[in-house]
Scaffold this motif. Sequence first.
Motif, PDB file in Angstrom:
ATOM      1  N   GLU A 238      11.077   9.881  14.790  1.00 50.30           N
ATOM      2  CA  GLU A 238       9.439   9.337  14.987  1.00 50.30           C
ATOM      3  C   GLU A 238       8.904   8.204  15.225  1.00 50.30           C
ATOM      4  OE1 GLU A 238       7.482  11.014  11.284  1.00 50.30           O
ATOM      5  OE2 GLU A 238       8.228   9.350  10.059  1.00 50.30           O
ATOM      6  N   PRO A 239       8.200   8.316  16.258  1.00 53.15           N
ATOM      7  CA  PRO A 239       7.121   6.749  16.227  1.00 53.15           C
ATOM      8  C   PRO A 239       6.832   5.938  14.970  1.00 53.15           C
ATOM      9  CG  PRO A 239       6.844   8.485  17.779  1.00 53.15           C
ATOM     10  CD  PRO A 239       6.961   8.996  16.764  1.00 53.15           C
ATOM     11  N   GLY A 240       7.065   4.510  15.078  1.00 51.91           N
ATOM     12  CA  GLY A 240       6.572   3.825  13.478  1.00 51.91           C
ATOM     13  C   GLY A 240       5.352   3.042  14.021  1.00 51.91           C
ATOM     14  N   PHE A 241       4.592   3.671  15.229  1.00 50.03           N
ATOM     15  CA  PHE A 241       3.319   3.014  15.921  1.00 50.03           C
ATOM     16  C   PHE A 241       2.886   3.981  16.320  1.00 50.03           C
ATOM     17  CE2 PHE A 241       5.764   1.598  19.013  1.00 50.03           C
ATOM     18  CZ  PHE A 241       4.822   1.467  19.840  1.00 50.03           C
ATOM     19  N   GLU A 242       1.677   3.896  16.781  1.00 44.34           N
ATOM     20  CA  GLU A 242       0.858   5.315  17.951  1.00 44.34           C
ATOM     21  C   GLU A 242       1.451   4.942  19.246  1.00 44.34           C
ATOM     22  OE1 GLU A 242      -3.590   7.176  19.189  1.00 44.34           O
ATOM     23  OE2 GLU A 242      -3.571   5.759  17.692  1.00 44.34           O
ATOM     24  N   LEU A 243       1.772   4.912  19.902  1.00 47.95           N
ATOM     25  CA  LEU A 243       2.361   5.278  21.560  1.00 47.95           C
ATOM     26  C   LEU A 243       1.600   6.021  22.511  1.00 47.95           C
ATOM     27  CD1 LEU A 243       6.026   6.481  21.260  1.00 47.95           C
ATOM     28  CD2 LEU A 243       5.503   3.982  20.451  1.00 47.95           C
ATOM     29  N   GLU A 244       1.450   5.137  23.429  1.00 45.07           N
ATOM     30  CA  GLU A 244       0.295   5.460  25.101  1.00 45.07           C
ATOM     31  C   GLU A 244       1.192   6.533  25.159  1.00 45.07           C
ATOM     32  OE1 GLU A 244      -1.959   4.263  25.815  1.00 45.07           O
ATOM     33  OE2 GLU A 244      -2.209   2.562  24.427  1.00 45.07           O
ATOM     34  N   ARG A 245       0.972   7.515  26.161  1.00 40.76           N
ATOM     35  CA  ARG A 245       1.205   8.638  26.152  1.00 40.76           C
ATOM     36  C   ARG A 245       2.312   8.712  27.545  1.00 40.76           C
ATOM     37  NH1 ARG A 245      -0.879  14.278  27.189  1.00 40.76           N
ATOM     38  NH2 ARG A 245       1.397  15.060  28.067  1.00 40.76           N
ATOM     39  N   GLU A 246       2.559   7.605  28.030  1.00 39.92           N
ATOM     40  CA  GLU A 246       3.923   7.433  28.888  1.00 39.92           C
ATOM     41  C   GLU A 246       5.321   7.131  28.028  1.00 39.92           C
ATOM     42  OE1 GLU A 246       5.524   5.403  32.867  1.00 39.92           O
ATOM     43  OE2 GLU A 246       3.676   5.073  32.058  1.00 39.92           O
ATOM     44  N   ALA A 247       5.132   6.384  27.373  1.00 41.13           N
ATOM     45  CA  ALA A 247       6.147   5.897  26.122  1.00 41.13           C
ATOM     46  C   ALA A 247       6.221   7.457  25.189  1.00 41.13           C
ATOM     47  CB  ALA A 247       5.278   4.876  25.518  1.00 41.13           C
ATOM     48  N   ASP A 248       4.965   8.271  24.392  1.00 39.00           N
ATOM     49  CA  ASP A 248       5.296   9.157  23.857  1.00 39.00           C
ATOM     50  C   ASP A 248       6.037   9.908  24.257  1.00 39.00           C
ATOM     51  OD1 ASP A 248       4.979  10.121  21.184  1.00 39.00           O
ATOM     52  OD2 ASP A 248       2.648  11.068  21.965  1.00 39.00           O
ATOM     53  N   ASP A 249       6.159  10.404  25.874  1.00 44.68           N
ATOM     54  CA  ASP A 249       6.499  11.887  26.683  1.00 44.68           C
ATOM     55  C   ASP A 249       7.706  11.071  26.347  1.00 44.68           C
ATOM     56  OD1 ASP A 249       4.151  13.214  26.299  1.00 44.68           O
ATOM     57  OD2 ASP A 249       4.201  12.594  28.982  1.00 44.68           O
ATOM     58  N   ALA A 250       8.658   9.957  26.204  1.00 40.25           N
ATOM     59  CA  ALA A 250       9.582   8.704  27.219  1.00 40.25           C
ATOM     60  C   ALA A 250      10.236   8.726  25.912  1.00 40.25           C
ATOM     61  CB  ALA A 250       9.257   7.486  27.429  1.00 40.25           C
ATOM     62  N   PHE A 251       9.517   8.812  24.336  1.00 41.34           N
ATOM     63  CA  PHE A 251      10.255   8.502  23.459  1.00 41.34           C
ATOM     64  C   PHE A 251      10.735  10.569  22.859  1.00 41.34           C
ATOM     65  CE2 PHE A 251      10.310   9.151  18.607  1.00 41.34           C
ATOM     66  CZ  PHE A 251      11.532   8.542  18.234  1.00 41.34           C
ATOM     67  N   ALA A 252       9.870  11.407  23.334  1.00 36.99           N
ATOM     68  CA  ALA A 252       9.970  12.793  22.554  1.00 36.99           C
ATOM     69  C   ALA A 252      11.164  13.332  23.483  1.00 36.99           C
ATOM     70  CB  ALA A 252       9.006  13.317  23.464  1.00 36.99           C
ATOM     71  N   GLY A 253      11.606  12.529  24.803  1.00 36.77           N
ATOM     72  CA  GLY A 253      12.980  13.557  25.592  1.00 36.77           C
ATOM     73  C   GLY A 253      13.876  12.950  25.678  1.00 36.77           C
ATOM     74  N   LEU A 254      14.213  11.729  25.228  1.00 32.80           N
ATOM     75  CA  LEU A 254      14.740  10.812  23.952  1.00 32.80           C
ATOM     76  C   LEU A 254      15.520  11.869  23.222  1.00 32.80           C
ATOM     77  CD1 LEU A 254      16.840   8.398  23.690  1.00 32.80           C
ATOM     78  CD2 LEU A 254      15.303   7.012  22.034  1.00 32.80           C
ATOM     79  N   VAL A 255      14.592  12.198  22.126  1.00 26.49           N
ATOM     80  CA  VAL A 255      14.322  12.648  20.810  1.00 26.49           C
ATOM     81  C   VAL A 255      15.798  13.687  21.620  1.00 26.49           C
ATOM     82  CG1 VAL A 255      13.930  13.723  18.708  1.00 26.49           C
ATOM     83  CG2 VAL A 255      13.284  11.177  19.310  1.00 26.49           C
ATOM     84  N   ASP A 256      14.771  14.588  22.267  1.00 26.69           N
ATOM     85  CA  ASP A 256      15.360  16.249  22.469  1.00 26.69           C
ATOM     86  C   ASP A 256      16.597  15.721  23.483  1.00 26.69           C
ATOM     87  OD1 ASP A 256      12.944  17.080  22.058  1.00 26.69           O
ATOM     88  OD2 ASP A 256      11.863  17.470  24.035  1.00 26.69           O
ATOM     89  N   TYR A 257      16.648  14.961  24.050  1.00 22.87           N
ATOM     90  CA  TYR A 257      18.087  14.690  24.818  1.00 22.87           C
ATOM     91  C   TYR A 257      19.126  14.786  23.086  1.00 22.87           C
ATOM     92  CZ  TYR A 257      22.158  13.339  28.731  1.00 22.87           C
ATOM     93  OH  TYR A 257      22.758  13.995  29.199  1.00 22.87           O
ATOM     94  N   PHE A 258      18.951  13.480  22.776  1.00 20.15           N
ATOM     95  CA  PHE A 258      20.313  13.336  22.068  1.00 20.15           C
ATOM     96  C   PHE A 258      20.750  14.481  21.026  1.00 20.15           C
ATOM     97  CE2 PHE A 258      17.171  11.109  19.220  1.00 20.15           C
ATOM     98  CZ  PHE A 258      17.736  11.604  17.578  1.00 20.15           C
TER      99      PHE A 258
ATOM    100  N   VAL B 156      21.557  11.699   6.952  1.00 21.46           N
ATOM    101  CA  VAL B 156      20.598  11.899   7.534  1.00 21.46           C
ATOM    102  C   VAL B 156      20.184  10.239   8.831  1.00 21.46           C
ATOM    103  CG1 VAL B 156      18.035  12.304   7.869  1.00 21.46           C
ATOM    104  CG2 VAL B 156      19.194  13.960   5.825  1.00 21.46           C
ATOM    105  N   LEU B 157      20.137  10.790   9.469  1.00 13.62           N
ATOM    106  CA  LEU B 157      20.024   9.962  10.675  1.00 13.62           C
ATOM    107  C   LEU B 157      18.485   9.421  11.271  1.00 13.62           C
ATOM    108  CD1 LEU B 157      20.536   7.432  12.920  1.00 13.62           C
ATOM    109  CD2 LEU B 157      20.573   9.989  14.500  1.00 13.62           C
ATOM    110  N   TYR B 158      17.643   8.063  10.817  1.00 14.25           N
ATOM    111  CA  TYR B 158      16.836   8.549  11.132  1.00 14.25           C
ATOM    112  C   TYR B 158      16.488   7.196  12.640  1.00 14.25           C
ATOM    113  CZ  TYR B 158      14.901   9.615   6.516  1.00 14.25           C
ATOM    114  OH  TYR B 158      14.750  10.315   5.369  1.00 14.25           O
ATOM    115  N   VAL B 159      15.881   7.818  13.213  1.00 10.87           N
ATOM    116  CA  VAL B 159      15.660   7.251  14.662  1.00 10.87           C
ATOM    117  C   VAL B 159      13.812   6.906  15.401  1.00 10.87           C
ATOM    118  CG1 VAL B 159      15.686   7.104  17.801  1.00 10.87           C
ATOM    119  CG2 VAL B 159      17.120   7.682  16.079  1.00 10.87           C
ATOM    120  N   VAL B 160      13.680   5.271  14.629  1.00  8.31           N
ATOM    121  CA  VAL B 160      11.989   5.167  15.057  1.00  8.31           C
ATOM    122  C   VAL B 160      11.842   4.243  15.970  1.00  8.31           C
ATOM    123  CG1 VAL B 160      10.389   4.877  13.420  1.00  8.31           C
ATOM    124  CG2 VAL B 160      11.924   5.636  12.061  1.00  8.31           C
ATOM    125  N   ALA B 161      10.888   4.142  16.577  1.00  5.05           N
ATOM    126  CA  ALA B 161      10.086   3.821  17.268  1.00  5.05           C
ATOM    127  C   ALA B 161       9.671   2.930  16.973  1.00  5.05           C
ATOM    128  CB  ALA B 161       9.052   4.564  18.489  1.00  5.05           C
TER     129      ALA B 161
END
Length: 236
Positions: free
Chosen positions: A131-151, A211-216
Amino acid sequence: MENLVIDTAESVTTARLLTPAELGLCVRLFREMRQWSQEQLAEISGLNVRTIQRVEQGLAASLDTRRALAGAFEFEDLDVLNKPFAIPTEEELKAQKAKFDREHVTLTALPLTTGKQLAKLAEAHMMDLSEPGFELEREADDAFAGLVDYFREYRDCADLYTESTKFEVYDELQSRIDGLKALGVSLRYAERKMQVKWGADPDAKPMPVSVLYVVAFPLGKEPDQFATPKSGGIRF
Protein backbone atom coordinates in the motif's frame (compact mmCIF):
# COMPACT_ATOMS: atom_id res chain seq x y z
CA MET A 1 -2.80 3.66 11.17
CA GLU A 2 -4.48 4.00 14.54
CA ASN A 3 -5.23 7.53 15.71
CA LEU A 4 -4.53 8.91 19.14
CA VAL A 5 -7.87 10.01 20.60
CA ILE A 6 -8.20 13.43 22.21
CA ASP A 7 -11.09 13.76 24.64
CA THR A 8 -13.03 16.96 23.95
CA ALA A 9 -15.79 16.20 26.45
CA GLU A 10 -16.37 18.19 29.59
CA SER A 11 -14.41 16.97 32.58
CA VAL A 12 -13.38 18.07 36.00
CA THR A 13 -10.20 19.42 34.45
CA THR A 14 -10.67 22.87 33.01
CA ALA A 15 -10.64 22.62 29.24
CA ARG A 16 -8.43 25.10 27.40
CA LEU A 17 -6.57 25.59 24.15
CA LEU A 18 -3.15 24.03 23.75
CA THR A 19 -0.28 26.41 24.21
CA PRO A 20 2.20 26.52 21.30
CA ALA A 21 4.64 24.48 23.38
CA GLU A 22 2.01 21.84 24.18
CA LEU A 23 0.95 21.69 20.53
CA GLY A 24 4.56 21.17 19.52
CA LEU A 25 4.95 18.32 22.00
CA CYS A 26 1.76 16.63 20.78
CA VAL A 27 2.69 16.98 17.11
CA ARG A 28 6.12 15.47 17.72
CA LEU A 29 4.58 12.62 19.74
CA PHE A 30 1.94 11.85 17.08
CA ARG A 31 4.63 11.95 14.37
CA GLU A 32 7.10 9.72 16.18
CA MET A 33 4.41 7.18 17.06
CA ARG A 34 3.84 6.75 13.33
CA GLN A 35 7.58 6.52 12.60
CA TRP A 36 7.30 9.62 10.34
CA SER A 37 10.09 12.07 9.69
CA GLN A 38 9.38 15.80 9.69
CA GLU A 39 9.67 15.66 5.90
CA GLN A 40 7.01 12.94 5.69
CA LEU A 41 4.64 14.88 7.93
CA ALA A 42 5.18 17.94 5.74
CA GLU A 43 4.34 15.90 2.63
CA ILE A 44 1.20 14.37 4.15
CA SER A 45 -0.08 17.61 5.68
CA GLY A 46 0.70 19.82 2.70
CA LEU A 47 2.84 22.09 4.88
CA ASN A 48 6.51 22.86 4.37
CA VAL A 49 9.21 21.33 6.53
CA ARG A 50 10.11 24.68 8.06
CA THR A 51 6.53 25.03 9.35
CA ILE A 52 6.66 21.57 10.94
CA GLN A 53 9.96 22.48 12.59
CA ARG A 54 8.56 25.76 13.92
CA VAL A 55 5.48 24.03 15.38
CA GLU A 56 7.55 21.35 17.09
CA GLN A 57 9.83 24.06 18.50
CA GLY A 58 6.80 25.51 20.27
CA LEU A 59 6.33 28.57 18.07
CA ALA A 60 2.89 29.92 17.17
CA ALA A 61 0.84 28.04 14.58
CA SER A 62 -2.06 29.45 12.57
CA LEU A 63 -5.56 27.96 12.57
CA ASP A 64 -4.99 26.60 9.05
CA THR A 65 -1.72 24.97 10.11
CA ARG A 66 -3.45 23.26 13.03
CA ARG A 67 -6.22 22.05 10.71
CA ALA A 68 -3.66 20.67 8.25
CA LEU A 69 -1.92 18.78 11.05
CA ALA A 70 -5.22 17.36 12.33
CA GLY A 71 -5.93 16.12 8.81
CA ALA A 72 -2.51 14.51 8.53
CA PHE A 73 -3.10 12.60 11.77
CA GLU A 74 -6.56 11.56 10.49
CA PHE A 75 -8.66 13.22 13.17
CA GLU A 76 -12.32 13.27 12.12
CA ASP A 77 -12.67 16.83 13.44
CA LEU A 78 -10.14 18.97 11.57
CA ASP A 79 -10.57 21.74 14.14
CA VAL A 80 -9.76 19.53 17.11
CA LEU A 81 -6.40 21.28 17.63
CA ASN A 82 -8.18 24.65 17.57
CA LYS A 83 -10.63 23.72 20.34
CA PRO A 84 -10.29 23.62 24.13
CA PHE A 85 -9.84 20.17 25.63
CA ALA A 86 -8.45 18.58 28.75
CA ILE A 87 -4.67 18.24 28.48
CA PRO A 88 -3.60 14.59 28.87
CA THR A 89 -1.16 13.88 31.64
CA GLU A 90 2.27 12.42 31.02
CA GLU A 91 0.98 9.08 32.35
CA GLU A 92 -1.94 9.14 29.89
CA LEU A 93 0.37 9.90 26.99
CA LYS A 94 2.63 7.02 28.03
CA ALA A 95 -0.40 4.72 28.22
CA GLN A 96 -1.45 5.71 24.70
CA LYS A 97 2.09 5.07 23.46
CA ALA A 98 2.15 1.66 25.19
CA LYS A 99 -1.20 0.77 23.60
CA PHE A 100 0.11 1.75 20.17
CA ASP A 101 3.24 -0.36 20.69
CA ARG A 102 1.17 -3.37 21.77
CA GLU A 103 -0.98 -3.17 18.65
CA HIS A 104 1.76 -2.39 16.13
CA VAL A 105 5.08 -3.79 15.02
CA THR A 106 7.95 -1.71 13.65
CA LEU A 107 9.62 -3.06 10.51
CA THR A 108 12.88 -2.10 8.80
CA ALA A 109 12.20 -0.44 5.44
CA LEU A 110 14.67 -1.59 2.75
CA PRO A 111 15.15 -0.04 -0.72
CA LEU A 112 13.29 -1.75 -3.58
CA THR A 113 14.89 -0.58 -6.81
CA THR A 114 15.01 -3.34 -9.44
CA GLY A 115 12.48 -5.51 -11.20
CA LYS A 116 14.49 -8.65 -10.56
CA GLN A 117 14.62 -7.86 -6.86
CA LEU A 118 10.81 -7.50 -6.69
CA ALA A 119 10.27 -10.68 -8.72
CA LYS A 120 12.48 -12.67 -6.37
CA LEU A 121 10.64 -11.23 -3.36
CA ALA A 122 7.31 -12.20 -4.93
CA GLU A 123 8.56 -15.75 -5.45
CA ALA A 124 9.72 -16.03 -1.84
CA HIS A 125 6.47 -14.89 -0.17
CA MET A 126 2.99 -16.36 -0.53
CA MET A 127 1.36 -13.29 1.05
CA ASP A 128 1.80 -9.53 0.86
CA LEU A 129 0.55 -6.27 2.33
CA SER A 130 1.24 -3.57 -0.24
CA GLU A 131 0.00 0.00 0.00
CA PRO A 132 1.05 3.65 -0.36
CA GLY A 133 2.58 5.23 2.74
CA PHE A 134 1.17 8.62 1.72
CA GLU A 135 -1.64 10.00 -0.45
CA LEU A 136 -0.71 9.51 -4.11
CA GLU A 137 -1.81 11.62 -7.05
CA ARG A 138 -4.16 9.73 -9.38
CA GLU A 139 -1.51 8.88 -12.00
CA ALA A 140 0.91 7.58 -9.38
CA ASP A 141 -1.90 5.74 -7.59
CA ASP A 142 -2.81 3.94 -10.83
CA ALA A 143 0.85 3.12 -11.50
CA PHE A 144 1.37 1.68 -8.03
CA ALA A 145 -1.81 -0.41 -8.25
CA GLY A 146 -0.66 -1.72 -11.64
CA LEU A 147 2.71 -2.71 -10.23
CA VAL A 148 1.11 -4.57 -7.31
CA ASP A 149 -1.35 -6.37 -9.60
CA TYR A 150 1.48 -7.42 -11.92
CA PHE A 151 3.79 -8.88 -9.29
CA ARG A 152 0.86 -10.68 -7.62
CA GLU A 153 -0.09 -12.27 -10.93
CA TYR A 154 3.52 -13.28 -11.44
CA ARG A 155 3.72 -14.75 -7.92
CA ASP A 156 0.71 -16.97 -8.65
CA CYS A 157 2.31 -18.57 -11.71
CA ALA A 158 6.06 -18.03 -11.23
CA ASP A 159 6.71 -21.78 -11.36
CA LEU A 160 5.51 -21.83 -14.98
CA TYR A 161 8.33 -19.52 -16.11
CA THR A 162 11.71 -20.73 -17.27
CA GLU A 163 14.79 -18.89 -16.07
CA SER A 164 15.15 -17.26 -19.49
CA THR A 165 11.52 -16.11 -19.77
CA LYS A 166 11.73 -14.53 -16.30
CA PHE A 167 13.83 -11.75 -17.83
CA GLU A 168 10.67 -10.40 -19.47
CA VAL A 169 9.09 -10.15 -16.03
CA TYR A 170 12.18 -8.44 -14.63
CA ASP A 171 12.09 -5.88 -17.45
CA GLU A 172 8.37 -5.19 -17.05
CA LEU A 173 8.68 -4.71 -13.29
CA GLN A 174 11.72 -2.49 -13.79
CA SER A 175 9.76 -0.32 -16.21
CA ARG A 176 6.96 0.08 -13.69
CA ILE A 177 9.39 0.89 -10.85
CA ASP A 178 11.13 3.48 -13.04
CA GLY A 179 7.74 4.94 -13.98
CA LEU A 180 6.86 5.42 -10.32
CA LYS A 181 10.23 7.05 -9.68
CA ALA A 182 9.55 9.52 -12.50
CA LEU A 183 6.31 10.39 -10.69
CA GLY A 184 8.19 11.07 -7.44
CA VAL A 185 7.44 7.73 -5.79
CA SER A 186 10.03 5.49 -4.15
CA LEU A 187 9.47 1.90 -3.00
CA ARG A 188 10.54 0.25 0.22
CA TYR A 189 9.95 -3.33 1.31
CA ALA A 190 9.95 -5.27 4.56
CA GLU A 191 9.61 -8.91 5.51
CA ARG A 192 7.81 -10.31 8.53
CA LYS A 193 7.28 -13.77 10.00
CA MET A 194 3.70 -14.42 11.14
CA GLN A 195 1.54 -17.25 12.45
CA VAL A 196 -1.65 -17.77 10.44
CA LYS A 197 -4.63 -20.01 11.17
CA TRP A 198 -6.55 -21.42 8.22
CA GLY A 199 -10.33 -21.87 8.39
CA ALA A 200 -12.73 -21.20 11.25
CA ASP A 201 -11.59 -24.00 13.57
CA PRO A 202 -10.38 -22.34 16.82
CA ASP A 203 -8.26 -25.42 17.54
CA ALA A 204 -6.46 -25.27 14.21
CA LYS A 205 -2.68 -25.19 14.50
CA PRO A 206 -1.10 -21.89 13.36
CA MET A 207 1.10 -22.09 10.30
CA PRO A 208 4.28 -19.97 10.03
CA VAL A 209 4.36 -17.76 6.93
CA SER A 210 6.59 -15.00 5.62
CA VAL A 211 4.78 -11.82 4.59
CA LEU A 212 6.08 -9.22 2.15
CA TYR A 213 5.32 -5.51 2.55
CA VAL A 214 5.75 -3.23 -0.47
CA VAL A 215 5.15 0.40 0.49
CA ALA A 216 5.31 3.60 -1.56
CA PHE A 217 6.93 6.73 -0.09
CA PRO A 218 7.79 10.20 -1.45
CA LEU A 219 11.05 10.04 -3.41
CA GLY A 220 13.91 11.28 -1.25
CA LYS A 221 11.85 11.09 1.96
CA GLU A 222 11.92 7.36 2.61
CA PRO A 223 11.96 6.23 6.27
CA ASP A 224 14.31 3.63 7.72
CA GLN A 225 11.36 2.04 9.55
CA PHE A 226 7.58 2.05 9.52
CA ALA A 227 4.90 0.84 11.93
CA THR A 228 2.06 -1.47 10.92
CA PRO A 229 -0.75 -3.19 12.85
CA LYS A 230 0.18 -6.59 14.27
CA SER A 231 -2.99 -8.07 12.76
CA GLY A 232 -4.86 -7.22 9.60
CA GLY A 233 -5.88 -8.29 6.12
CA ILE A 234 -3.37 -10.12 3.96
CA ARG A 235 -3.44 -10.51 0.17
CA PHE A 236 -2.74 -13.88 -1.40
